[in-house]
Design an enzyme around this catalytic site. Structure first.
Site, PDB file in Angstrom:
ATOM      1  N   SER A 141      18.282  59.196  50.174  1.00 31.60           N
ATOM      2  CA  SER A 141      19.462  59.948  49.613  1.00 31.60           C
ATOM      3  C   SER A 141      19.117  59.363  47.986  1.00 31.60           C
ATOM      4  O   SER A 141      18.558  58.438  47.721  1.00 31.60           O
ATOM      5  CB  SER A 141      20.771  59.288  50.081  1.00 31.60           C
ATOM      6  OG  SER A 141      21.711  59.345  49.243  1.00 31.60           O
ATOM      7  N   TYR A 154      25.624  51.402  52.614  1.00 27.86           N
ATOM      8  CA  TYR A 154      24.739  52.587  52.662  1.00 27.86           C
ATOM      9  C   TYR A 154      23.625  52.641  51.778  1.00 27.86           C
ATOM     10  O   TYR A 154      22.448  52.962  52.224  1.00 27.86           O
ATOM     11  CB  TYR A 154      25.681  53.935  52.409  1.00 27.86           C
ATOM     12  CG  TYR A 154      24.967  55.250  52.757  1.00 27.86           C
ATOM     13  CD1 TYR A 154      24.592  55.602  53.770  1.00 27.86           C
ATOM     14  CD2 TYR A 154      24.836  55.965  51.480  1.00 27.86           C
ATOM     15  CE1 TYR A 154      23.576  57.095  53.891  1.00 27.86           C
ATOM     16  CE2 TYR A 154      24.094  56.936  51.239  1.00 27.86           C
ATOM     17  CZ  TYR A 154      23.658  57.609  52.376  1.00 27.86           C
ATOM     18  OH  TYR A 154      22.892  58.795  52.492  1.00 27.86           O
TER      19      TYR A 154
END
Length: 264
Positions: A141, A154
């Protein structure tokens, strides 16, 4: 460019919806025999039916396994002893204040987002090296590079994926096996669609418009200025899995809409 993956077996984790489903569907279109994975048999069966309807003649199979622990990974590898292409897409996310994230949640994120890919790569990479051909792709990501303050746990796991992929690429040096990471930016996955539904209804706008508002306010560096579609992310992943991408390895490939403010 004609991508032909006939004769290759591709395993895509967490592929019953969103980016994973788009990747699996695209790999099936390219001729690969695709293994779908999800946490429940019901979602796996629905994904298999959807791809079979979209890609007539596709060679498909599906395994229900929760990859958040070693037992789930073992269930998957027992059912799928060989893969030429491994897309490590399994992952969880969600905003939460740092001071409310306890040790158990940190561990859960690490096991799901990092160790799932470690376990599967450890299992499938030796066979790829023996055959002198393989593709491993970690779906990371842009949060790996821009750690979001609203979900630090995350972002940390996404950075860890880059480190694992880079090390594995070096481990496979000189072979026909490549290992890369793909870094999506804000994407209109099923989870994001559900997250935006309430605010879109409240404002009387479409989910796509709510997504564009989110990008402009929460990811203001975006050049794209909208959410990407899962298919747009999948296109880069499918190329990375192709025979044409043989000189691309050890790379962190961005499909982030320009969110990461970097010249490289």
């Amino acid at each position: 460019m004609q991508i032909d993956l006939s004769g290759k077996t591709a395993l895509v984790t967490a592929s019953t919806s969103g980016i994973g489903f788009a990747i699996a569907n695209g790999l099936a279109r390219a001729g690969a025999a695709v293994v779908i994975n999800g946490r429940s048999q019901d979602t796996v069966d629905k994904a298999l039916a959807a791809i079979a309807a979209d890609v007539p003649g596709a060679v498909l199979s599906g395994i229900a396994a929760d990859l958040s622990d070693a037992a789930g990974a073992a269930r998957l590898t027992d059912a799928v002893p060989k893969a030429d292409i491994l897309v490590n897409n399994a992952g969880i996310y969600g905003p939460k204040p740092f001071f409310r994230i306890d040790d158990d949640e940190w561990e859960h994120y690490f096991q799901t987002n990092v160790m799932s890919g470690v376990r599967l790569s450890r299992f499938y990479l030796p066979g790829m090296l023996d055959r002198n051909w393989g593709r491993i792709v970690f779906i990371s990501s842009e949060s790996a590079l821009n750690i979001p303050a609203e979900m630090i746990h995350y972002g940390v796991t996404k950075t860890a994926q880059l480190a694992v992929a880079g090390g594995l690429a070096k481990l496979a040096a000189g072979s026909g096996v490549t290992v890369n990471s793909v870094l999506p930016g804000p994407t209109l996955s099923d989870g994001v669609r559900a997250m935006l539904k309430g605010s879109a209804e409240e404002a009387g706008i479409s989910i796509e418009e709510a997504g564009a508002d989110f990008v402009r306010t929460q990811r203001s560096t975006s050049i794209l200025q909208r959410l990407a579609t899962p298919e747009e992310v999948a296109n880069l992943v499918i190329y990375t899995c192709s025979t044409q991408a043989s000189a691309t390895t050890g790379a962190a490939l961005r499909v982030d809409g320009g969110v990461v403010n970097s010249i490289v």
